[in-house]
Scaffold this active site. Structure first.
Site, PDB file in Angstrom:
ATOM      1  N   GLY A 211       1.019  -1.015   0.058  1.00 52.95           N
ATOM      2  CA  GLY A 211       0.676   0.056   0.258  1.00 52.95           C
ATOM      3  C   GLY A 211       0.671   1.157  -0.044  1.00 52.95           C
ATOM      4  N   HIS A 212       0.097   2.344   0.515  1.00 54.83           N
ATOM      5  CA  HIS A 212       0.514   3.711   0.922  1.00 54.83           C
ATOM      6  C   HIS A 212       2.307   3.781   0.921  1.00 54.83           C
ATOM      7  CE1 HIS A 212       0.367   8.156   0.637  1.00 54.83           C
ATOM      8  NE2 HIS A 212       0.380   8.311   1.384  1.00 54.83           N
TER       9      HIS A 212
END
Length: 280
Positions: free
Chosen positions: A260-261
């Site tokens: 993810g981020h």
């Protein structure tokens, strides 16, 4: 023998800026710039993996972590402070690693002093419209109407459950994400005045969008050595933003990771390997 990390502060234009430093003077310089809502703590796993190869400095941006709040709160003012910071610590030419808010900060430095930039690593640090997801829609509403109602609606983005979601969304194994990162971020977000600092930056982020064509012109004109290593499941910055760098820089390398981020939380070793290979 692993290079020790030193934890330092310096005064920059009347503000205390906290930073981490590792590696040996004389090695290639590497500036690490974090994003929202974190601090230089996000680089805790990456720094030891690169300290034998680089002289590394990772500041907490003004208004984040252990650094003082900025006197004027905008991305231009943050870049002003970090530009002065690099001069104080003797970073005259350096590689720059940019993540999230670190990207518009670092890209501003590149525009101002292209001769200082030896290369760029972008980890979910965007410079293209196609990189922006629908997750930006509440902030876009604030850009279009800076009312108190729209400002207050964004306070949910500063809540602990949102920080946890940012760290875990798109991660295959949530147990691989240390609670240290998001817990520390929540601590700093709870400081008096911290919410207003962040809400001001949400509003000013539109200035970064306006600069996207200018950043892209810099990429095309200067062709800096460039590596994009992105979490492909980022809910804010889409893979299209990573792929777009290769459109403007003929030798750009793009690597998408299944995370993810906050890609460093799960893929620090892979990212370090890419940096070592690309900038050997």
């Amino acid at each position: 023998m692993m290079s020790p990390i030193r934890y330092r502060t310096t005064m920059v234009d009347g503000m205390t800026i906290f930073y981490r430093e590792a590696g040996t003077t004389g090695l290639p310089k590497l500036l690490l710039l974090h994003g929202f809502p974190t601090s230089s703590h996000m680089f805790r796993d990456l720094i030891p993996l690169l300290a034998d190869r680089f002289h590394i400095v990772a500041p907490d941006l003004p208004g984040f972590g252990r650094s003082d709040d900025p006197k004027a709160n905008s991305f231009d003012s943050i870049a002003d402070t970090i530009e002065l910071f690099t001069e104080i610590v003797g970073f005259d030419r350096y590689l720059i690693y940019v993540f999230d808010y670190g990207a518009p900060t670092g890209f501003r430095l590149a525009l101002r002093h292209p001769e200082r930039i030896a290369g760029i690593i972008s980890q979910n640090g965007n410079a293209y419209i196609e990189g922006l997801s629908d997750g930006w829609n509440p902030i876009r509403a604030y850009w279009n109407d800076g009312s108190a109602a729209n400002r207050n609606a964004l306070r949910t983005m500063l809540a602990p459950e949102t920080t946890y979601w940012q760290y875990t969304h798109g991660v295959a194994d949530i147990a691989a994400v240390s609670p240290d990162g998001y817990t520390l971020d929540d601590h700093y977000l709870a400081r008096p005045g911290a919410e207003d600092v962040q809400l001001d930056l949400f509003l000013d982020y539109k200035s970064n969008i306006a600069l996207y064509p200018v950043f892209q012109h810099y990429f095309r004109t200067h062709q800096p050595p460039f590596l994009a290593v992105w979490g492909r499941n980022d809910p804010f910055f889409l893979p299209g933003g990573a792929d777009a760098f290769a459109r403007d820089m003929r030798d750009a390398r793009v690597r998408l990771l299944d995370t993810g981020h906050f890609a460093l939380e799960t893929h620090a070793a892979e990212i370090a390997q890419e940096i070592r290979a690309h900038f050997a």
